[in-house]
Design a protein around this motif. Sequence first.
Motif, short mmCIF file in Angstrom:
data_model
loop_
_atom_site.label_atom_id
_atom_site.label_comp_id
_atom_site.label_asym_id
_atom_site.label_seq_id
_atom_site.Cartn_x
_atom_site.Cartn_y
_atom_site.Cartn_z
N SER A 73 0.85 -1.20 0.00
CA SER A 73 0.00 0.00 0.00
C SER A 73 0.88 1.24 0.00
CB SER A 73 -0.91 0.00 1.23
OG SER A 73 -0.14 0.01 2.42
N ASN A 74 0.26 2.40 -0.10
CA ASN A 74 1.02 3.65 -0.16
C ASN A 74 1.78 3.96 1.12
OD1 ASN A 74 0.59 4.65 -2.81
ND2 ASN A 74 -1.51 5.15 -2.28
N ASP A 75 1.38 3.34 2.23
CA ASP A 75 2.06 3.61 3.50
C ASP A 75 3.08 2.52 3.84
OD1 ASP A 75 0.36 1.53 4.07
OD2 ASP A 75 -0.47 2.42 5.91
N SER A 76 3.51 1.77 2.82
CA SER A 76 4.46 0.69 3.04
C SER A 76 5.84 1.21 3.45
CB SER A 76 4.61 -0.16 1.78
OG SER A 76 3.37 -0.74 1.41
N ASP A 77 6.55 0.39 4.21
CA ASP A 77 7.94 0.67 4.56
C ASP A 77 8.90 -0.11 3.68
OD1 ASP A 77 7.36 2.43 6.69
OD2 ASP A 77 6.99 0.73 8.01
N GLU A 78 8.44 -1.26 3.18
CA GLU A 78 9.28 -2.07 2.32
C GLU A 78 8.42 -2.82 1.31
OE1 GLU A 78 11.39 -5.32 4.19
OE2 GLU A 78 9.77 -5.64 5.61
N MET A 79 9.10 -3.44 0.35
CA MET A 79 8.44 -4.26 -0.65
C MET A 79 9.08 -5.65 -0.63
SD MET A 79 8.15 -1.52 -3.82
CE MET A 79 9.92 -1.18 -3.90
N VAL A 80 8.27 -6.67 -0.45
CA VAL A 80 8.73 -8.05 -0.46
C VAL A 80 8.22 -8.69 -1.75
CG1 VAL A 80 8.66 -10.29 0.68
CG2 VAL A 80 8.69 -8.18 2.05
#
Length: 259
Positions: free
Chosen positions: A245-252
Amino acid sequence: MDKKAVLYNLEEYDDPVLYDNENDMIAEISFLLNLVEKSNGIIIDLACGTGRVTIPLACKGFKMIGVDLHKGMLEQAKKKSNKENIQIQWIQQDCTKLALNVKSHFIYMVGNSFQHFLTNDAQDRLLTSVNQHLENNGIFIFNTRFPSKEELLQPNSEEYWRTYKDKESGLLVDVYTISNYDSLNQIQHYQTNRKYKSEQGFVVKEKSTNISLRYVFPKEMERLLSHNGFEIEHIYKDWNQTPISNDSDEMVYVCKKIR
Protein backbone atom coordinates in the motif's frame (compact mmCIF):
# COMPACT_ATOMS: atom_id res chain seq x y z
CA MET A 1 29.99 0.21 -10.01
CA ASP A 2 33.75 0.55 -9.60
CA LYS A 3 35.84 -1.40 -7.08
CA LYS A 4 36.36 1.64 -4.85
CA ALA A 5 32.61 2.20 -4.55
CA VAL A 6 32.05 -1.48 -3.70
CA LEU A 7 34.69 -1.39 -0.94
CA TYR A 8 33.21 1.81 0.47
CA ASN A 9 29.79 0.20 0.60
CA LEU A 10 31.08 -2.76 2.64
CA GLU A 11 32.13 -0.55 5.55
CA GLU A 12 28.89 -1.26 7.41
CA TYR A 13 29.84 -4.96 7.51
CA ASP A 14 33.46 -4.73 8.66
CA ASP A 15 32.39 -5.61 12.22
CA PRO A 16 30.29 -8.80 11.92
CA VAL A 17 29.67 -9.01 15.68
CA LEU A 18 28.28 -5.48 15.68
CA TYR A 19 26.12 -6.40 12.68
CA ASP A 20 24.63 -9.36 14.57
CA ASN A 21 24.00 -7.18 17.64
CA GLU A 22 22.08 -4.65 15.58
CA ASN A 23 20.25 -7.05 13.26
CA ASP A 24 18.58 -9.68 15.40
CA MET A 25 15.19 -9.47 13.68
CA ILE A 26 14.36 -12.69 11.82
CA ALA A 27 10.80 -12.05 10.64
CA GLU A 28 11.73 -13.47 7.24
CA ILE A 29 12.19 -17.03 8.50
CA SER A 30 8.51 -17.95 8.98
CA PHE A 31 7.69 -16.46 5.58
CA LEU A 32 10.43 -18.46 3.85
CA LEU A 33 9.62 -21.67 5.70
CA ASN A 34 6.03 -21.52 4.46
CA LEU A 35 7.27 -21.44 0.85
CA VAL A 36 10.09 -23.97 1.07
CA GLU A 37 8.20 -26.50 3.19
CA LYS A 38 8.06 -29.05 0.36
CA SER A 39 11.45 -28.26 -1.14
CA ASN A 40 14.06 -31.02 -1.04
CA GLY A 41 16.74 -29.41 -3.19
CA ILE A 42 19.47 -26.91 -2.46
CA ILE A 43 18.36 -23.46 -1.30
CA ILE A 44 20.62 -20.49 -2.07
CA ASP A 45 20.85 -17.52 0.30
CA LEU A 46 22.40 -14.54 -1.51
CA ALA A 47 24.13 -11.77 0.46
CA CYS A 48 23.79 -14.14 3.41
CA GLY A 49 25.98 -12.10 5.74
CA THR A 50 26.57 -13.88 9.06
CA GLY A 51 23.98 -16.55 8.27
CA ARG A 52 21.21 -14.79 10.18
CA VAL A 53 18.60 -16.61 8.05
CA THR A 54 20.73 -19.35 6.46
CA ILE A 55 21.49 -21.09 9.74
CA PRO A 56 17.89 -21.31 11.06
CA LEU A 57 16.76 -22.84 7.73
CA ALA A 58 19.63 -25.33 7.82
CA CYS A 59 18.61 -26.26 11.37
CA LYS A 60 15.22 -27.20 9.91
CA GLY A 61 16.93 -29.72 7.67
CA PHE A 62 17.23 -27.79 4.40
CA LYS A 63 20.37 -28.04 2.26
CA MET A 64 21.79 -24.51 2.18
CA ILE A 65 24.36 -22.52 0.24
CA GLY A 66 25.22 -19.10 1.66
CA VAL A 67 26.88 -16.59 -0.67
CA ASP A 68 28.40 -13.26 0.30
CA LEU A 69 31.08 -10.89 -0.98
CA HIS A 70 32.42 -10.02 2.49
CA LYS A 71 35.03 -12.45 3.87
CA GLY A 72 34.60 -11.32 7.48
CA MET A 73 30.84 -11.84 7.46
CA LEU A 74 31.30 -15.36 6.07
CA GLU A 75 33.90 -16.18 8.72
CA GLN A 76 31.40 -15.16 11.40
CA ALA A 77 28.75 -17.28 9.67
CA LYS A 78 31.08 -20.31 9.71
CA LYS A 79 31.74 -19.86 13.43
CA LYS A 80 28.02 -19.76 14.13
CA SER A 81 27.18 -22.79 11.97
CA ASN A 82 30.06 -24.79 13.50
CA LYS A 83 28.70 -23.96 16.94
CA GLU A 84 25.34 -25.37 15.86
CA ASN A 85 27.13 -28.38 14.32
CA ILE A 86 25.34 -28.01 10.99
CA GLN A 87 26.67 -28.30 7.45
CA ILE A 88 26.30 -25.24 5.19
CA GLN A 89 28.33 -24.46 2.10
CA TRP A 90 29.63 -20.91 2.54
CA ILE A 91 30.91 -19.30 -0.68
CA GLN A 92 32.59 -15.92 -1.14
CA GLN A 93 31.40 -14.54 -4.49
CA ASP A 94 30.05 -11.41 -6.10
CA CYS A 95 26.31 -11.98 -6.56
CA THR A 96 26.47 -10.34 -9.98
CA LYS A 97 28.97 -12.99 -11.12
CA LEU A 98 27.71 -16.19 -9.52
CA ALA A 99 29.46 -19.41 -10.51
CA LEU A 100 28.01 -22.01 -8.14
CA ASN A 101 27.88 -25.01 -10.51
CA VAL A 102 24.40 -25.78 -9.21
CA LYS A 103 20.82 -24.79 -9.96
CA SER A 104 18.10 -24.33 -7.39
CA HIS A 105 14.33 -24.13 -7.28
CA PHE A 106 14.55 -21.54 -4.50
CA ILE A 107 16.84 -18.51 -4.16
CA TYR A 108 16.35 -15.61 -1.78
CA MET A 109 18.05 -12.36 -0.80
CA VAL A 110 16.77 -10.66 2.35
CA GLY A 111 17.89 -7.78 4.59
CA ASN A 112 17.11 -5.27 1.81
CA SER A 113 20.35 -6.39 0.17
CA PHE A 114 18.93 -5.61 -3.26
CA GLN A 115 19.66 -1.95 -2.49
CA HIS A 116 23.40 -2.58 -2.53
CA PHE A 117 23.32 -2.83 -6.32
CA LEU A 118 23.59 0.85 -7.06
CA THR A 119 23.39 1.07 -10.86
CA ASN A 120 21.04 -0.20 -13.57
CA ASP A 121 23.86 -2.38 -14.87
CA ALA A 122 24.54 -3.90 -11.44
CA GLN A 123 20.84 -4.68 -10.97
CA ASP A 124 20.64 -6.34 -14.39
CA ARG A 125 23.77 -8.40 -13.74
CA LEU A 126 22.42 -9.52 -10.37
CA LEU A 127 19.08 -10.63 -11.83
CA THR A 128 20.78 -12.32 -14.80
CA SER A 129 23.03 -14.19 -12.39
CA VAL A 130 20.08 -15.27 -10.25
CA ASN A 131 18.13 -16.35 -13.33
CA GLN A 132 21.01 -18.53 -14.53
CA HIS A 133 21.07 -20.38 -11.20
CA LEU A 134 17.32 -20.99 -11.02
CA GLU A 135 15.53 -24.01 -12.41
CA ASN A 136 12.61 -23.29 -14.78
CA ASN A 137 9.70 -21.90 -12.76
CA GLY A 138 12.06 -21.49 -9.81
CA ILE A 139 11.30 -18.88 -7.16
CA PHE A 140 13.35 -15.79 -6.26
CA ILE A 141 12.39 -13.81 -3.15
CA PHE A 142 13.89 -10.49 -2.06
CA ASN A 143 12.94 -7.31 -0.26
CA THR A 144 13.81 -3.64 -0.61
CA ARG A 145 12.79 -0.49 1.20
CA PHE A 146 9.72 1.31 -0.15
CA PRO A 147 10.66 4.71 -1.67
CA SER A 148 8.10 6.74 0.27
CA LYS A 149 8.42 10.47 0.88
CA GLU A 150 9.22 9.81 4.54
CA GLU A 151 11.97 7.36 3.61
CA LEU A 152 13.66 9.48 0.96
CA LEU A 153 13.33 12.93 2.52
CA GLN A 154 14.98 12.19 5.83
CA PRO A 155 16.90 15.06 7.46
CA ASN A 156 20.56 15.52 6.57
CA SER A 157 21.26 16.37 10.20
CA GLU A 158 21.80 13.80 12.93
CA GLU A 159 18.52 12.08 13.86
CA TYR A 160 17.95 9.62 16.71
CA TRP A 161 17.03 6.12 15.50
CA ARG A 162 17.05 3.70 18.43
CA THR A 163 18.84 2.40 21.54
CA TYR A 164 20.06 -1.12 22.22
CA LYS A 165 22.31 -2.89 24.73
CA ASP A 166 25.71 -4.01 23.46
CA LYS A 167 26.06 -7.71 24.30
CA GLU A 168 29.83 -7.61 24.77
CA SER A 169 30.31 -4.47 26.89
CA GLY A 170 26.86 -4.24 28.44
CA LEU A 171 26.77 -0.55 27.49
CA LEU A 172 23.67 1.13 26.11
CA VAL A 173 24.16 2.34 22.55
CA ASP A 174 22.25 5.29 21.13
CA VAL A 175 22.11 5.10 17.33
CA TYR A 176 21.74 8.18 15.14
CA THR A 177 21.61 8.53 11.36
CA ILE A 178 22.42 11.26 8.86
CA SER A 179 21.10 10.84 5.33
CA ASN A 180 21.44 12.57 2.01
CA TYR A 181 19.33 11.52 -0.97
CA ASP A 182 20.75 11.80 -4.49
CA SER A 183 17.60 12.15 -6.61
CA LEU A 184 19.35 11.79 -9.97
CA ASN A 185 20.81 8.41 -9.08
CA GLN A 186 18.08 7.32 -6.64
CA ILE A 187 20.72 6.65 -3.99
CA GLN A 188 20.46 7.42 -0.29
CA HIS A 189 23.80 8.01 1.42
CA TYR A 190 23.65 7.07 5.10
CA GLN A 191 25.99 7.72 7.97
CA THR A 192 25.22 5.75 11.13
CA ASN A 193 26.64 7.13 14.38
CA ARG A 194 26.70 4.93 17.50
CA LYS A 195 27.26 6.48 20.93
CA TYR A 196 28.14 4.01 23.71
CA LYS A 197 27.07 5.25 27.14
CA SER A 198 28.21 4.39 30.66
CA GLU A 199 25.78 3.69 33.51
CA GLN A 200 26.05 7.37 34.38
CA GLY A 201 24.92 8.32 30.88
CA PHE A 202 28.26 9.61 29.63
CA VAL A 203 29.40 8.81 26.08
CA VAL A 204 32.51 6.65 26.42
CA LYS A 205 32.95 5.54 22.80
CA GLU A 206 31.65 6.45 19.37
CA LYS A 207 31.61 4.56 16.08
CA SER A 208 30.45 5.71 12.63
CA THR A 209 29.89 3.81 9.40
CA ASN A 210 28.73 4.78 5.93
CA ILE A 211 26.57 3.02 3.38
CA SER A 212 24.80 3.91 0.13
CA LEU A 213 21.49 2.34 -0.88
CA ARG A 214 19.67 2.39 -4.21
CA TYR A 215 15.90 2.88 -4.23
CA VAL A 216 13.62 1.42 -6.90
CA PHE A 217 10.00 2.42 -7.44
CA PRO A 218 7.32 -0.29 -7.84
CA LYS A 219 6.61 0.26 -11.54
CA GLU A 220 10.31 0.50 -12.25
CA MET A 221 10.84 -2.82 -10.45
CA GLU A 222 8.02 -4.43 -12.43
CA ARG A 223 9.76 -3.59 -15.71
CA LEU A 224 13.19 -4.53 -14.36
CA LEU A 225 12.08 -8.01 -13.32
CA SER A 226 10.15 -8.65 -16.53
CA HIS A 227 13.16 -7.61 -18.61
CA ASN A 228 15.31 -10.15 -16.77
CA GLY A 229 12.96 -13.11 -17.19
CA PHE A 230 10.89 -12.96 -14.01
CA GLU A 231 7.16 -12.82 -13.35
CA ILE A 232 6.00 -11.20 -10.12
CA GLU A 233 3.72 -13.57 -8.24
CA HIS A 234 3.22 -11.48 -5.10
CA ILE A 235 4.26 -8.12 -3.65
CA TYR A 236 3.86 -7.57 0.09
CA LYS A 237 4.56 -4.66 2.42
CA ASP A 238 6.08 -6.94 5.08
CA TRP A 239 6.95 -10.54 5.90
CA ASN A 240 3.43 -11.11 7.27
CA GLN A 241 2.14 -11.09 3.67
CA THR A 242 0.27 -7.80 4.13
CA PRO A 243 -0.75 -6.38 0.71
CA ILE A 244 1.42 -3.50 -0.46
CA SER A 245 0.00 0.00 0.00
CA ASN A 246 1.02 3.65 -0.16
CA ASP A 247 2.06 3.61 3.50
CA SER A 248 4.46 0.69 3.04
CA ASP A 249 7.94 0.67 4.56
CA GLU A 250 9.28 -2.07 2.32
CA MET A 251 8.44 -4.26 -0.65
CA VAL A 252 8.73 -8.05 -0.46
CA TYR A 253 8.80 -9.66 -3.91
CA VAL A 254 8.00 -13.28 -4.73
CA CYS A 255 9.07 -13.87 -8.35
CA LYS A 256 9.07 -16.85 -10.70
CA LYS A 257 11.55 -17.52 -13.47
CA ILE A 258 9.56 -17.69 -16.72
CA ARG A 259 12.39 -17.68 -19.27
